[in-house]
Scaffold this motif. Structure first.
Motif, PDB file in Angstrom:
ATOM      1  N   ALA A 139       0.834  -1.199   0.000  1.00  0.00           N
ATOM      2  CA  ALA A 139       0.000   0.000   0.000  1.00  0.00           C
ATOM      3  C   ALA A 139       0.866   1.245   0.000  1.00  0.00           C
ATOM      4  O   ALA A 139       0.601   2.214  -0.728  1.00  0.00           O
ATOM      5  CB  ALA A 139      -0.919  -0.013   1.216  1.00  0.00           C
ATOM      6  N   ALA A 140       1.933   1.234   0.793  1.00  0.00           N
ATOM      7  CA  ALA A 140       2.835   2.391   0.852  1.00  0.00           C
ATOM      8  C   ALA A 140       3.578   2.573  -0.462  1.00  0.00           C
ATOM      9  O   ALA A 140       3.777   3.705  -0.927  1.00  0.00           O
ATOM     10  CB  ALA A 140       3.822   2.203   2.003  1.00  0.00           C
ATOM     11  N   LEU A 141       3.992   1.468  -1.082  1.00  0.00           N
ATOM     12  CA  LEU A 141       4.660   1.543  -2.391  1.00  0.00           C
ATOM     13  C   LEU A 141       3.734   2.170  -3.419  1.00  0.00           C
ATOM     14  O   LEU A 141       4.133   3.055  -4.191  1.00  0.00           O
ATOM     15  CB  LEU A 141       5.080   0.145  -2.843  1.00  0.00           C
ATOM     16  CG  LEU A 141       5.593   0.023  -4.284  1.00  0.00           C
ATOM     17  CD1 LEU A 141       6.877   0.828  -4.485  1.00  0.00           C
ATOM     18  CD2 LEU A 141       5.821  -1.453  -4.657  1.00  0.00           C
ATOM     19  N   CYS A 142       2.490   1.743  -3.420  1.00  0.00           N
ATOM     20  CA  CYS A 142       1.523   2.241  -4.391  1.00  0.00           C
ATOM     21  C   CYS A 142       1.293   3.738  -4.225  1.00  0.00           C
ATOM     22  O   CYS A 142       1.280   4.495  -5.211  1.00  0.00           O
ATOM     23  CB  CYS A 142       0.210   1.479  -4.201  1.00  0.00           C
ATOM     24  SG  CYS A 142      -0.743   1.291  -5.704  1.00  0.00           S
ATOM     25  N   THR A 143       1.140   4.199  -3.003  1.00  0.00           N
ATOM     26  CA  THR A 143       0.915   5.632  -2.783  1.00  0.00           C
ATOM     27  C   THR A 143       2.166   6.437  -3.126  1.00  0.00           C
ATOM     28  O   THR A 143       2.067   7.554  -3.647  1.00  0.00           O
ATOM     29  CB  THR A 143       0.512   5.907  -1.320  1.00  0.00           C
ATOM     30  OG1 THR A 143       1.500   5.369  -0.432  1.00  0.00           O
ATOM     31  CG2 THR A 143      -0.831   5.270  -1.005  1.00  0.00           C
ATOM     32  N   ARG A 144       3.330   5.864  -2.874  1.00  0.00           N
ATOM     33  CA  ARG A 144       4.577   6.560  -3.210  1.00  0.00           C
ATOM     34  C   ARG A 144       4.712   6.730  -4.725  1.00  0.00           C
ATOM     35  O   ARG A 144       5.118   7.786  -5.216  1.00  0.00           O
ATOM     36  CB  ARG A 144       5.758   5.769  -2.658  1.00  0.00           C
ATOM     37  CG  ARG A 144       7.097   6.449  -2.874  1.00  0.00           C
ATOM     38  CD  ARG A 144       8.238   5.601  -2.355  1.00  0.00           C
ATOM     39  NE  ARG A 144       9.521   6.195  -2.690  1.00  0.00           N
ATOM     40  CZ  ARG A 144      10.688   5.569  -2.588  1.00  0.00           C
ATOM     41  NH1 ARG A 144      10.728   4.320  -2.154  1.00  0.00           N
ATOM     42  NH2 ARG A 144      11.803   6.172  -2.921  1.00  0.00           N
ATOM     43  N   VAL A 145       4.362   5.684  -5.471  1.00  0.00           N
ATOM     44  CA  VAL A 145       4.440   5.751  -6.933  1.00  0.00           C
ATOM     45  C   VAL A 145       3.477   6.805  -7.472  1.00  0.00           C
ATOM     46  O   VAL A 145       3.837   7.602  -8.345  1.00  0.00           O
ATOM     47  CB  VAL A 145       4.142   4.371  -7.554  1.00  0.00           C
ATOM     48  CG1 VAL A 145       3.881   4.499  -9.062  1.00  0.00           C
ATOM     49  CG2 VAL A 145       5.308   3.410  -7.314  1.00  0.00           C
ATOM     50  N   VAL A 146       2.267   6.827  -6.940  1.00  0.00           N
ATOM     51  CA  VAL A 146       1.279   7.804  -7.419  1.00  0.00           C
ATOM     52  C   VAL A 146       1.734   9.232  -7.111  1.00  0.00           C
ATOM     53  O   VAL A 146       1.560  10.148  -7.930  1.00  0.00           O
ATOM     54  CB  VAL A 146      -0.111   7.524  -6.814  1.00  0.00           C
ATOM     55  CG1 VAL A 146      -1.076   8.682  -7.099  1.00  0.00           C
ATOM     56  CG2 VAL A 146      -0.676   6.230  -7.390  1.00  0.00           C
ATOM     57  N   GLU A 147       2.326   9.435  -5.952  1.00  0.00           N
ATOM     58  CA  GLU A 147       2.858  10.769  -5.620  1.00  0.00           C
ATOM     59  C   GLU A 147       3.899  11.196  -6.661  1.00  0.00           C
ATOM     60  O   GLU A 147       3.906  12.347  -7.116  1.00  0.00           O
ATOM     61  CB  GLU A 147       3.487  10.736  -4.227  1.00  0.00           C
ATOM     62  CG  GLU A 147       4.006  12.090  -3.770  1.00  0.00           C
ATOM     63  CD  GLU A 147       4.639  12.035  -2.386  1.00  0.00           C
ATOM     64  OE1 GLU A 147       4.693  13.091  -1.734  1.00  0.00           O
ATOM     65  OE2 GLU A 147       5.101  10.953  -1.973  1.00  0.00           O
ATOM     66  N   LYS A 148       4.757  10.254  -7.053  1.00  0.00           N
ATOM     67  CA  LYS A 148       5.764  10.548  -8.073  1.00  0.00           C
ATOM     68  C   LYS A 148       5.100  10.835  -9.417  1.00  0.00           C
ATOM     69  O   LYS A 148       5.461  11.788 -10.120  1.00  0.00           O
ATOM     70  CB  LYS A 148       6.716   9.358  -8.202  1.00  0.00           C
ATOM     71  CG  LYS A 148       7.844   9.540  -9.199  1.00  0.00           C
ATOM     72  CD  LYS A 148       8.889  10.500  -8.677  1.00  0.00           C
ATOM     73  CE  LYS A 148      10.106  10.532  -9.578  1.00  0.00           C
ATOM     74  NZ  LYS A 148      11.149  11.441  -9.067  1.00  0.00           N
ATOM     75  N   GLU A 149       4.123  10.016  -9.787  1.00  0.00           N
ATOM     76  CA  GLU A 149       3.431  10.207 -11.063  1.00  0.00           C
ATOM     77  C   GLU A 149       2.751  11.567 -11.121  1.00  0.00           C
ATOM     78  O   GLU A 149       2.834  12.271 -12.133  1.00  0.00           O
ATOM     79  CB  GLU A 149       2.387   9.099 -11.262  1.00  0.00           C
ATOM     80  CG  GLU A 149       2.986   7.744 -11.561  1.00  0.00           C
ATOM     81  CD  GLU A 149       1.935   6.685 -11.796  1.00  0.00           C
ATOM     82  OE1 GLU A 149       2.252   5.667 -12.430  1.00  0.00           O
ATOM     83  OE2 GLU A 149       0.784   6.859 -11.345  1.00  0.00           O
ATOM     84  N   GLN A 150       2.087  11.940 -10.043  1.00  0.00           N
ATOM     85  CA  GLN A 150       1.383  13.224 -10.033  1.00  0.00           C
ATOM     86  C   GLN A 150       2.352  14.391 -10.197  1.00  0.00           C
ATOM     87  O   GLN A 150       2.043  15.360 -10.894  1.00  0.00           O
ATOM     88  CB  GLN A 150       0.588  13.373  -8.736  1.00  0.00           C
ATOM     89  CG  GLN A 150      -0.646  12.490  -8.681  1.00  0.00           C
ATOM     90  CD  GLN A 150      -1.495  12.792  -7.470  1.00  0.00           C
ATOM     91  OE1 GLN A 150      -0.987  13.026  -6.380  1.00  0.00           O
ATOM     92  NE2 GLN A 150      -2.804  12.801  -7.647  1.00  0.00           N
TER      93      GLN A 150
END
Length: 479
Positions: A139-150
């Motif tokens: 879950a933390a990996l997924c949110t970290r990736v989305v933060e980078k994508e945004q």
């Protein structure tokens, strides 16, 4: 073998997908009775306001889950059903899945939706664990990736443009694990000219259809585009760049994934034509494994072609690796990453081996003592990538990954591949030309995506390219 009893099929796909996440490749057979010939039988009984799931092992009762409510309300009932199936098989197999009940390609969508609702990252991570039984780590990996994508997406107006994928379905040979449309260049060389002619016709259509919009990213993949002869590679690049000038595109990527397809002259051609990013993909840096998976090159060849690409001027090189290749463990993975660290690529994609239905590996998997990534292998590869100064910037999942793991792209800042984000998150039109490619057209409001598939067979594609163009035209006009 798994038996499945059901008096309604409303959740059959979800149930099957989750069982296969626990037991990849297992056969699931519809039946009407409990029988000891099955390793497990799942009996799913639907009543008006109740759903009962009963699991049997070798004919004997094992565990039961009962859900109350209107099961036909899929929006409200789907997650509880999947959680019930998960609990049954987790108990039976004494096993947990890192992504819990999630079986889809894009877990990042949950984060995007949560942020749109005003949730904090902490709340979203909690939702992953509560609603989908996913681990806190994933879950933390997924949110970290989305933060980078945004952060990356905020710098350019992707809604106003589109991307183009050009498929070159030829390779020096077909790898053991591959399921893409791929044909041995040696046997198909005499048809390359006709193929490129059909490809140019499709490219011309796209140019005319999208005259009012800006092409933002271009990805030339396959297959292995650099499997083409030097003169054919140059012809293909010239044909594409005449219609879509490379200097006007934010990034131009070419898959040069197979080192045995590269020459110094081909790298010069790529550089001269304006390609900004290439992939040189070892998958592993162990010679024995390379032979096992059908790649006609050595680890030393990977290094040679990597440094040759540097000499040709490439300052954005990606390298793909696969965790869990047949007969590989931590020792072999460590050897791979020690070698990659020395080369210092700008990005690394960490794949977890997928045993795809149409791959040769699926047919011969029983010949190997072990295959498939472990959480420790994926964690080690990610740790190595971050030590190299690379950050996770896109993530996706595939069916048929032993261990229910994921694929993650890591890159240095400013060296991320925007195309990878755009296609995974389905944020604007990705028009794909060539045999075996798939076009994604984002419909008004971005709430749905229409897909247009091109024929996989090279000869059928050449003969029916006008049909491929017509299919695209219909979907584009519907938008």
């Amino acid at each position: 073998m798994i038996g499945l009893i059901q008096n309604d099929t409303v959740y059959e796909y979800d149930i099957r997908s989750l069982i296969l996440a626990f037991m990849i490749g297992e056969k699931i057979e519809l039946t009407d009775h409990v029988d000891s010939i099955y390793d497990f039988v799942l009996d799913v009984s639907y009543k008006e306001e109740q759903m009962r799931l009963t699991l049997y092992k070798k004919g004997a009762f094992l565990k039961e889950e009962v859900l109350s409510g209107n099961y036909r309300d899929k929006k409200a009932f789907k997650n509880p059903v999947k959680k019930a199936v998960y609990r049954l098989f987790s108990y039976a197999l004494d096993k947990e899945l890192p992504w819990g009940t999630l079986t889809g390609v894009r877990p990042t969508k949950i984060v995007f939706d949560g942020l749109a609702e005003g949730k904090t990252q902490a709340q979203i991570i909690e939702d992953f664990q509560k609603d989908y039984l996913a681990s806190e780590e994933k879950a933390a990996l997924c949110t970290r990736v989305v933060e980078k994508e945004q952060g990356l997406l905020s710098h350019f107006p992707y809604e106003e443009g589109y991307s183009l994928y050009v498929g070159i379905p030829f390779c020096p040979s077909t790898c053991l694990y591959c399921s893409f449309a791929s044909y041995p260049i040696g046997a198909y060389q005499e048809y390359v000219g006709d193929y490129l002619k059909a490809l140019e016709k499709e490219a011309e259509f796209v140019r005319n259809q999208y005259q009012g919009r800006k092409l933002q990213t271009l990805y030339i993949g396959g297959g292995t585009p650099t499997a083409l002869r030097e003169e054919d590679l140059e012809r293909m690049l010239d044909a594409v760049s005449r219609r879509f000038p490379f200097e006007d595109i934010m990034e131009v990527t070419v898959e040069a994934g197979r080192p045995d397809s590269l020459t110094r002259e081909k790298l010069k051609i790529l550089s001269r034509c304006g390609v900004t990013r290439i992939s040189i993909n070892p998958q592993t840096m162990n010679d024995q494994t390379l032979r096992r998976i059908g790649r006609n090159h050595t680890a030393e060849d990977v290094k040679e072609k990597f440094y040759m690409a540097r000499e040709a001027g490439f300052d954005n090189i990606n390298m793909d690796t696969i965790c869990g290749l047949p007969e590989e463990g931590m020792k072999e993975l460590e050897q791979t990453y020690r070698a990659i660290e020395k080369m210092e690529p700008e990005s690394v994609t960490v794949h977890s081996l997928a045993v795809k239905r149409s791959s040769r590996l699926r047919q011969v998997k029983n010949e190997y003592h072990h295959y498939g990534a472990t959480p420790a292998m994926v964690a080690y590869a990610a740790e190595c990538a971050e030590k190299m100064g690379l950050e996770p910037y896109y993530l996706y999942r595939q069916k048929n990954i032993p261990g229910n793991l994921e694929n993650v792209g890591f890159a240095k800042k400013t060296k991320e591949c925007l195309y990878n984000i755009l296609i995974m998150e389905e944020l604007h039109d990705i028009i794909a030309i060539g045999a075996g490619t798939s076009t994604k057209i984002v419909n008004r409001g971005g709430h749905s995506v229409s897909r247009v598939e091109n024929l996989k067979d090279v000869f059928q594609y050449i003969a029916r390219v006008d049909e491929m163009i017509h299919r695209k035209e219909i979907k584009m006009n519907e938008k």
